[in-house]
Design a protein around this motif. Structure first.
Motif, PDB file in Angstrom:
ATOM      1  N   LEU A   1       0.902  -1.124  -0.005  1.00 30.35           N
ATOM      2  CA  LEU A   1      -0.003   0.090   0.014  1.00 30.35           C
ATOM      3  C   LEU A   1       0.724   1.193  -0.048  1.00 30.35           C
ATOM      4  CD1 LEU A   1      -2.765   1.242   0.189  1.00 30.35           C
ATOM      5  CD2 LEU A   1      -2.741   1.123   2.644  1.00 30.35           C
ATOM      6  N   PHE A   2       2.159   1.442   0.710  1.00 31.82           N
ATOM      7  CA  PHE A   2       2.807   2.166   0.697  1.00 31.82           C
ATOM      8  C   PHE A   2       3.460   2.676  -0.507  1.00 31.82           C
ATOM      9  CE2 PHE A   2       7.343   4.106   1.162  1.00 31.82           C
ATOM     10  CZ  PHE A   2       7.134   5.327   1.708  1.00 31.82           C
ATOM     11  N   ASP A   3       3.777   1.488  -1.367  1.00 27.55           N
ATOM     12  CA  ASP A   3       4.491   1.898  -2.742  1.00 27.55           C
ATOM     13  C   ASP A   3       3.335   2.234  -3.417  1.00 27.55           C
ATOM     14  OD1 ASP A   3       6.690   1.211  -4.692  1.00 27.55           O
ATOM     15  OD2 ASP A   3       5.163  -0.090  -5.568  1.00 27.55           O
ATOM     16  N   VAL A   4       2.032   1.870  -3.405  1.00 29.48           N
ATOM     17  CA  VAL A   4       0.870   2.593  -4.300  1.00 29.48           C
ATOM     18  C   VAL A   4       0.992   3.787  -3.952  1.00 29.48           C
ATOM     19  CG1 VAL A   4      -1.573   2.280  -4.992  1.00 29.48           C
ATOM     20  CG2 VAL A   4      -0.043   0.096  -4.658  1.00 29.48           C
ATOM     21  N   ILE A   5       0.790   4.274  -2.678  1.00 25.66           N
ATOM     22  CA  ILE A   5       0.546   5.713  -2.626  1.00 25.66           C
ATOM     23  C   ILE A   5       1.748   6.526  -2.831  1.00 25.66           C
ATOM     24  CG2 ILE A   5       0.324   7.068  -0.786  1.00 25.66           C
ATOM     25  CD1 ILE A   5      -1.117   5.144   0.987  1.00 25.66           C
ATOM     26  N   ALA A   6       2.983   5.896  -2.961  1.00 27.24           N
ATOM     27  CA  ALA A   6       4.343   6.648  -3.578  1.00 27.24           C
ATOM     28  C   ALA A   6       4.067   6.776  -4.955  1.00 27.24           C
ATOM     29  CB  ALA A   6       5.495   5.761  -3.113  1.00 27.24           C
ATOM     30  N   VAL A   7       3.677   5.818  -5.674  1.00 22.61           N
ATOM     31  CA  VAL A   7       3.310   6.043  -7.171  1.00 22.61           C
ATOM     32  C   VAL A   7       2.453   7.083  -7.464  1.00 22.61           C
ATOM     33  CG1 VAL A   7       2.566   5.018  -9.174  1.00 22.61           C
ATOM     34  CG2 VAL A   7       4.107   3.763  -7.711  1.00 22.61           C
ATOM     35  N   ARG A   8       1.200   6.998  -6.600  1.00 23.40           N
ATOM     36  CA  ARG A   8       0.032   8.126  -6.772  1.00 23.40           C
ATOM     37  C   ARG A   8       0.664   9.624  -6.420  1.00 23.40           C
ATOM     38  NH1 ARG A   8      -3.469   5.952 -10.156  1.00 23.40           N
ATOM     39  NH2 ARG A   8      -4.053   3.801  -9.563  1.00 23.40           N
ATOM     40  N   THR A   9       1.647   9.635  -5.595  1.00 17.53           N
ATOM     41  CA  THR A   9       2.123  11.036  -5.260  1.00 17.53           C
ATOM     42  C   THR A   9       3.255  11.351  -6.335  1.00 17.53           C
ATOM     43  OG1 THR A   9       3.580  10.190  -3.695  1.00 17.53           O
ATOM     44  CG2 THR A   9       1.221  10.943  -3.113  1.00 17.53           C
ATOM     45  N   GLY A  10       3.690  10.759  -7.311  1.00 19.96           N
ATOM     46  CA  GLY A  10       4.627  11.009  -8.097  1.00 19.96           C
ATOM     47  C   GLY A  10       6.017  10.462  -8.081  1.00 19.96           C
ATOM     48  N   HIS A  11       6.077   9.526  -7.081  1.00 18.22           N
ATOM     49  CA  HIS A  11       7.348   8.888  -6.762  1.00 18.22           C
ATOM     50  C   HIS A  11       7.590   7.784  -7.741  1.00 18.22           C
ATOM     51  CE1 HIS A  11       6.817  11.139  -3.183  1.00 18.22           C
ATOM     52  NE2 HIS A  11       8.232  11.295  -3.208  1.00 18.22           N
ATOM     53  N   GLN A  12       8.808   7.164  -7.966  1.00 15.67           N
ATOM     54  CA  GLN A  12       8.993   5.827  -8.728  1.00 15.67           C
ATOM     55  C   GLN A  12       8.716   4.606  -8.159  1.00 15.67           C
ATOM     56  OE1 GLN A  12      13.046   5.810 -10.490  1.00 15.67           O
ATOM     57  NE2 GLN A  12      12.435   4.229 -11.804  1.00 15.67           N
ATOM     58  N   ALA A  13       7.954   3.817  -8.683  1.00 15.71           N
ATOM     59  CA  ALA A  13       7.778   2.581  -8.020  1.00 15.71           C
ATOM     60  C   ALA A  13       8.989   1.707  -7.999  1.00 15.71           C
ATOM     61  CB  ALA A  13       6.514   1.749  -8.835  1.00 15.71           C
ATOM     62  N   TRP A  14       8.948   0.646  -6.975  1.00 19.98           N
ATOM     63  CA  TRP A  14       9.772  -0.251  -6.970  1.00 19.98           C
ATOM     64  C   TRP A  14      10.258  -1.151  -8.189  1.00 19.98           C
ATOM     65  CZ3 TRP A  14       8.200  -1.762  -1.451  1.00 19.98           C
ATOM     66  CH2 TRP A  14       8.655  -0.527  -0.173  1.00 19.98           C
ATOM     67  N   PRO A  15      11.239  -1.615  -8.605  1.00 20.35           N
ATOM     68  CA  PRO A  15      11.315  -2.250 -10.061  1.00 20.35           C
ATOM     69  C   PRO A  15      10.617  -3.884  -9.828  1.00 20.35           C
ATOM     70  CG  PRO A  15      13.425  -1.525  -9.288  1.00 20.35           C
ATOM     71  CD  PRO A  15      12.470  -1.297  -7.973  1.00 20.35           C
TER      72      PRO A  15
ATOM     73  N   ALA B   1       5.991  -7.238 -11.637  1.00 23.75           N
ATOM     74  CA  ALA B   1       4.680  -7.865 -11.321  1.00 23.75           C
ATOM     75  C   ALA B   1       3.393  -7.148 -11.869  1.00 23.75           C
ATOM     76  CB  ALA B   1       4.675  -8.102  -9.792  1.00 23.75           C
ATOM     77  N   ALA B   2       3.517  -5.988 -11.733  1.00 23.42           N
ATOM     78  CA  ALA B   2       2.349  -5.238 -12.380  1.00 23.42           C
ATOM     79  C   ALA B   2       2.109  -5.542 -13.914  1.00 23.42           C
ATOM     80  CB  ALA B   2       2.518  -3.566 -12.043  1.00 23.42           C
ATOM     81  N   GLY B   3       3.457  -5.666 -14.651  1.00 22.93           N
ATOM     82  CA  GLY B   3       3.308  -5.761 -16.061  1.00 22.93           C
ATOM     83  C   GLY B   3       2.729  -7.198 -16.388  1.00 22.93           C
ATOM     84  N   ARG B   4       3.203  -8.190 -15.481  1.00 20.04           N
ATOM     85  CA  ARG B   4       2.489  -9.519 -15.920  1.00 20.04           C
ATOM     86  C   ARG B   4       1.065  -9.604 -15.486  1.00 20.04           C
ATOM     87  NH1 ARG B   4       7.816 -10.704 -13.781  1.00 20.04           N
ATOM     88  NH2 ARG B   4       7.077 -10.836 -11.669  1.00 20.04           N
ATOM     89  N   ILE B   5       0.683  -8.699 -14.368  1.00 19.30           N
ATOM     90  CA  ILE B   5      -0.672  -8.886 -14.239  1.00 19.30           C
ATOM     91  C   ILE B   5      -1.424  -8.173 -14.946  1.00 19.30           C
ATOM     92  CG2 ILE B   5      -2.407  -8.061 -12.102  1.00 19.30           C
ATOM     93  CD1 ILE B   5      -0.225  -8.591 -10.144  1.00 19.30           C
ATOM     94  N   ALA B   6      -0.881  -7.196 -15.470  1.00 21.04           N
ATOM     95  CA  ALA B   6      -1.885  -6.179 -16.479  1.00 21.04           C
ATOM     96  C   ALA B   6      -1.855  -7.254 -17.511  1.00 21.04           C
ATOM     97  CB  ALA B   6      -1.004  -5.254 -16.999  1.00 21.04           C
ATOM     98  N   ASP B   7      -1.143  -8.105 -18.215  1.00 17.46           N
ATOM     99  CA  ASP B   7      -1.717  -8.971 -19.086  1.00 17.46           C
ATOM    100  C   ASP B   7      -2.884  -9.776 -19.221  1.00 17.46           C
ATOM    101  OD1 ASP B   7       0.698  -7.817 -20.370  1.00 17.46           O
ATOM    102  OD2 ASP B   7       1.857  -9.452 -19.822  1.00 17.46           O
ATOM    103  N   ARG B   8      -3.268 -10.020 -17.658  1.00 16.85           N
ATOM    104  CA  ARG B   8      -4.497 -10.734 -17.385  1.00 16.85           C
ATOM    105  C   ARG B   8      -5.576  -9.886 -17.104  1.00 16.85           C
ATOM    106  NH1 ARG B   8      -2.769 -16.238 -16.945  1.00 16.85           N
ATOM    107  NH2 ARG B   8      -0.786 -16.847 -16.772  1.00 16.85           N
ATOM    108  N   GLY B   9      -6.864 -10.318 -17.456  1.00 15.84           N
ATOM    109  CA  GLY B   9      -7.887  -9.610 -17.271  1.00 15.84           C
ATOM    110  C   GLY B   9      -8.489  -9.828 -15.420  1.00 15.84           C
ATOM    111  N   ARG B  10      -9.226  -9.067 -15.020  1.00 21.99           N
ATOM    112  CA  ARG B  10      -9.751  -9.339 -13.805  1.00 21.99           C
ATOM    113  C   ARG B  10     -10.867 -10.351 -13.772  1.00 21.99           C
ATOM    114  NH1 ARG B  10     -12.514  -3.936 -12.016  1.00 21.99           N
ATOM    115  NH2 ARG B  10     -13.123  -4.122 -14.096  1.00 21.99           N
ATOM    116  N   ASP B  11     -11.257 -11.108 -14.859  1.00 22.16           N
ATOM    117  CA  ASP B  11     -12.069 -12.086 -15.041  1.00 22.16           C
ATOM    118  C   ASP B  11     -11.100 -13.506 -15.395  1.00 22.16           C
ATOM    119  OD1 ASP B  11     -11.351 -11.162 -17.652  1.00 22.16           O
ATOM    120  OD2 ASP B  11     -13.414 -11.739 -18.379  1.00 22.16           O
ATOM    121  N   ASP B  12      -9.792 -13.380 -15.505  1.00 22.14           N
ATOM    122  CA  ASP B  12      -9.195 -14.472 -15.623  1.00 22.14           C
ATOM    123  C   ASP B  12      -9.297 -15.631 -14.737  1.00 22.14           C
ATOM    124  OD1 ASP B  12      -6.223 -16.052 -15.572  1.00 22.14           O
ATOM    125  OD2 ASP B  12      -6.533 -15.352 -17.715  1.00 22.14           O
TER     126      ASP B  12
END
Length: 222
Positions: free
Chosen positions: A40-54, A59-70
């Protein structure tokens, strides 16, 4: 018939003893909460303009390839939810359901032991054929089959339960059921005896043999 039997006086209720598995489960829950807090801290950091952890970017890229109904996403979410609920229940549940606390601090008694004492006392009563005892945290249910007096059974078992120094009042519930004996074996059919033979008529005497001759003489004379 129900009667509450248990602690007397103003002794405090010690509650059910807690299982040793409570603390490991609580540690696991705390670890899960810490990991969730970091995400949650990392998500909030991204929302406030900071860079996300590598690692989270990958992990977000791999999850983005799958839909929520997967199916894999739904199955993973369901497993994580069930695991979290299980861990929370293990953390807050007291456990040790088989033990009942006694008035003496730290002393407990097994429910099976209480059931054995009650069953033995009921088995010694007259006209009791079968006994079934179920002990819970607040109630002792006794089912008796036989022609025993329910009031007498209730009185005897109440005395036996009062001898056990339970810290929590335990309600005694006695139920009696009429005993039905086994049906008798079928009777063997009995063949009726033959009637006795009729008696033979008595044999005729000399007087009876001469009677016809006398009648013929009288007819000739006439």
């Amino acid at each position: 018939m129900s009667t509450a039997v248990g602690a007397q006086g103003e002794a405090a209720d010690p509650g059910r003893p807690r299982s040793a598995r409570t603390w490991p489960a609580l540690v696991v829950v705390l670890v899960v909460l810490v990991v969730a807090g970091v995400l949650l801290f990392d998500v909030i950091a991204v929302r406030t303009g900071h860079q996300a952890w590598p690692w989270r970017v990958g992990a977000a890229g791999r999850i983005a390839d799958r839909g929520r109904d997967d199916p894999w996403v739904l199955a993973g979410g369901g497993v994580v939810l069930l695991l979290g609920v299980l861990l929370l229940w293990l953390a807050f549940a007291a456990g040790e359901r088989r033990w009942l606390p006694l008035r003496e601090p730290g002393a407990v008694i097994d429910r099976a032991g209480v059931a054995a004492l009650i069953s033995e006392r009921a088995g010694r009563l007259p006209e009791v054929d079968r006994v079934r005892v179920k002990v819970t945290a607040r109630r002792t249910r006794v089912t008796i089959a036989g022609a025993a007096d329910p009031a007498a059974v209730q009185r005897e078992l109440r005395e036996e339960l009062a001898r056990i120094p339970l810290a929590v009042p335990n309600r005694l519930d006695v139920r009696t059921r009429g005993y039905r004996p086994a049906p008798p074996p079928p009777a063997t059919p009995v063949t009726p005896a033959a009637p006795p033979p009729l008696p033979e008529p008595p044999a005729a005497g000399p007087a009876a043999e001469q009677a016809p001759g006398r009648a013929s003489d009288e007819e000739e004379r006439a």
